[in-house]
Design an enzyme around this catalytic site. Sequence first.
Site: not given
Lengths: 575, 575
Positions: A429-430
């Site tokens: 994620y990110e």
Amino acid sequence: MPYRAAVDDYRFLIEDVLDFASLRSTDRFAEATEDVTGAILEEAGRLCNDVLAPLQRGGDLHPAKLENGVVRTSPGYAEGFAAIAEGGWIGMSADPEFGGMGLPMTLTSAVNEMMSGACLSLQLAPLMSQGQIEALEHHASDAIKTLYLPKLISGEWTGTMNLTEPQAGSDVGALSSRAEDNGDGTYAVSGQKIYISWGDNDFAGNVCHLVLARLPGAPAGTKGISLFLVPKFIPDENGEPGERNGVSVVSLEHKMGLHGSPTAVMQYDNAKGWMIGREGGGMAAMFTMMNNARLGVGEQGIGAAEGAYQLALDYALERKQGRSPVEGGAGTIVDHADVRRMLLSMKADIFASRAIALSCAYASDMARAGQGDEWAARAAFLTPITKAFGTDVGIAVSETGVQVHGGMGFVEETGAAQFSRDVRVTAIYEGTNGIQAMDLVGRKMMDGGEAANRLLDEIEADAETARDAFPRMADAVWQASETLREATEWVAGQSDMNERFAGAVPYLRAFARVLGGHLHLQAAMAEKAAGGSGAREKLARFYIQRLLPEHQGLLAHAQAGAEDLYALDVEDLSR
Amino acid sequence: MPYRAAVDDYRFLIEDVLDFASLRSTDRFAEATEDVTGAILEEAGRLCNDVLAPLQRGGDLHPAKLENGVVRTSPGYAEGFAAIAEGGWIGMSADPEFGGMGLPMTLTSAVNEMMSGACLSLQLAPLMSQGQIEALEHHASDAIKTLYLPKLISGEWTGTMNLTEPQAGSDVGALSSRAEDNGDGTYAVSGQKIYISWGDNDFAGNVCHLVLARLPGAPAGTKGISLFLVPKFIPDENGEPGERNGVSVVSLEHKMGLHGSPTAVMQYDNAKGWMIGREGGGMAAMFTMMNNARLGVGEQGIGAAEGAYQLALDYALERKQGRSPVEGGAGTIVDHADVRRMLLSMKADIFASRAIALSCAYASDMARAGQGDEWAARAAFLTPITKAFGTDVGIAVSETGVQVHGGMGFVEETGAAQFSRDVRVTAIYEGTNGIQAMDLVGRKMMDGGEAANRLLDEIEADAETARDAFPRMADAVWQASETLREATEWVAGQSDMNERFAGAVPYLRAFARVLGGHLHLQAAMAEKAAGGSGAREKLARFYIQRLLPEHQGLLAHAQAGAEDLYALDVEDLSR
């Protein structure tokens, strides 16, 4: 032994390795004196050890659940979040005008890391709020700031980020959520968003969503995207949560780990929203906060690594097995060379990644304190390295933690496996770690490699200084830096981006390896200057002699180019 | 796309890379003609694809359970096991006198690998029986063989291995289970055993446990250990399951993965057992089967890697995201350089580890066919490499498989996470990978490095032969072998075992890396000789140019010695 936040390590890095005196001499951070930073680290450490760490197992065993449209969080998470909020930890770096503490990101990063080691799934909630606070500080109208920031900073309300859609992940520009102008300063937002961390909870008075969507007729791709603030409850005239907005949680994902953090599919049906920033400026607003968000995720990886290391060390100090191969040893498996190798690899990589992360945060503080564009470029360059290396270290260290436990590591009761499962998502994620590496060799080298070379100049100058005290270590770091410089020239010299991308991941990792060597050497120098015990020098020697050499193979890989990657066609891959 | 067993790869290795003609020219394996091996691989492949692979997800979602003392297995596992048994796959290499097929271990290994890729948790059941069959073939009395072997080979009964106790894991010699002579040719076995894979099930007529225990007055350590066969039901005069024996399942572990395989705590209370082998010969009997068991676990890692690779490839061929950076690409993420890098790394490492494993099995077949002690030494040397590298590849590849899936990888529905969780234990059981590495640099180099050097001689001779066709690849492999030879000399020259152990894990991995380069080069040569498409050459180039260079850093680590590992004391480690 319970979790103990690595307060001494953060303090050592801040006070003895980073040039914090320069930061304190700026107007912006004059108040972050040694007493203040020390007290803050101690206090945050107590919260982590006493309140947050005990919640970690329960979050795994009793995942957040969706019941009749309401998210029920794991046992004790409401109280844990309240304790984080009461300590002021959400708004540590936020604007004091709205209740923040205005402290350096370096400190926030240290605290975020220690909270991650204590209870990763809960820590993700304030991290999400921090991202939203930053976006609003930079892009929201005064009215929005006045209404939302105090509540987000105090933890009365929480925030989320809504970017991803089923067909739009790494390619954010493909998103199709829509927003229509209501004609009254608000917008009607519709669409479905996925992977929304802490998309809802049962402890905040309101949950505020930052949602990327398109206005009618907006251009395709990222240029047509705007950002909207969509609260779960529409604030009434007193700013209190009022009418329910058209946003709901459709489902929660069944994940490999991080069960305490509800990962939601969110549905927006003509939900009332307020535009943040300018029309078509959604991605620009996202980019503002992206650096710190990525730094924050890197810290999650490092924190998880610290937690996993402590658990493995405690086990190794307790578990008796076989004859000790050394005289006067502890009499447990910590005496075995291979267990030592594992523990030292974990500890050395944790220190390397932690030092990189705090260097990155420090650079962003120097930039925010107006100390020059070079600091902003430094922070921008170190951000993808911090995110990818920090999370890779999180995964590798927690994996090694399982291995130190032997059979007990595969059994869930010990908690070793949970660290490994929980931290896995941080590499995804990110922005996946592949995306981070592409950012490093692409956007972050649009300067022709200037930021990279400035860093390498510093590494080599510091190595020269260290030659007298630690000739072998200094030479190894200097040589590694030169090898990296050649590879950097090669990468920056490729006009075809795909040539860079082909080796981006090994290049990023090699850069982290060399930076780690540099920072270990700096730590040994700082310890020597302070008349320390020599423990940091010993750890530096382990890292520089055994882990740093990895950069050679990585850099061969990094410069191998794209052609061979496409030599095998799809049929060959499937055979 | 469902799972498809890598039949072509096994056939290519067996027919074109390994010298199977020599094996077929022996009396023992004369019947394993090309037609036979081809038919066997095809038939096993069909079983894996059609029957076993569909069971994998259900095993994870519906773990084996203990209900009122009875283990209830996952949905369809009984039928799956029956299909494995009916195909004759349990006793592929077992003695034809008792119903086995007497086929080479090379073939059994290939089939075990493909079954592992299809459904790892179920495949562990026949693997346990295979180990027991081998132990009984070598050490049991004729009466025991006649009674037990046909039933174990047919799958009517199943077998387990009981070594570990709470205080005796890697240090088997510390075990304390006891056996007393009943005076009638049987023994009363008592004690608790843990981590017993497939300790019980609800589909076999009997579950036969091989249990390590001590007779009264036996010496401490491994020399005092004897081996006992303890059936769940004591066979009656007709050899049918009779009276319930004093053995029970206390509990099943709650594990990170491999949920379909019941991992039991077993309690023995004066259970009736028969001694296998001589008094005090328990460890010797265990060692007989340990090589094949470790080879089998290595194959589990490789199989899981294959399954994870196929899942990731299918996803990469389907998932659209972003503009394709190449003309005429597939239009999905498989076009992106970093996704290619991941897929090729997976595929190249699977081939390397598979080729190493089959080389190891082939060496053991040559030894069993009476072709000389050198083959036995070769098999013994390759076994820890196969086990550790194969399972490390399993873990790394399934991890990369999660990464290729992006956010979907962390969500359990895709099955990518399950591969990663399931395979994790293979680096732990049957001797942790650290123990494998210690075995390699210790016991397997008691010959002063002779077996290692013979292998390196072969690698270099083959590289010389390949120089005309593939000069760059051949030179890289030759150089790597020379670097490894120097390190091997260093390792073999250390009289203090702890100096060897300090770098054992990186040494083992470097050896595997170089062997992999050698075998990729051999594959390219074999393909060229057969007038193939060039796909194997391309994969070899990827491996040799990008992955092989890793050996340099590893070998620096391998020769760093033990001293620095003990420089930090326990307080330093805890700080």
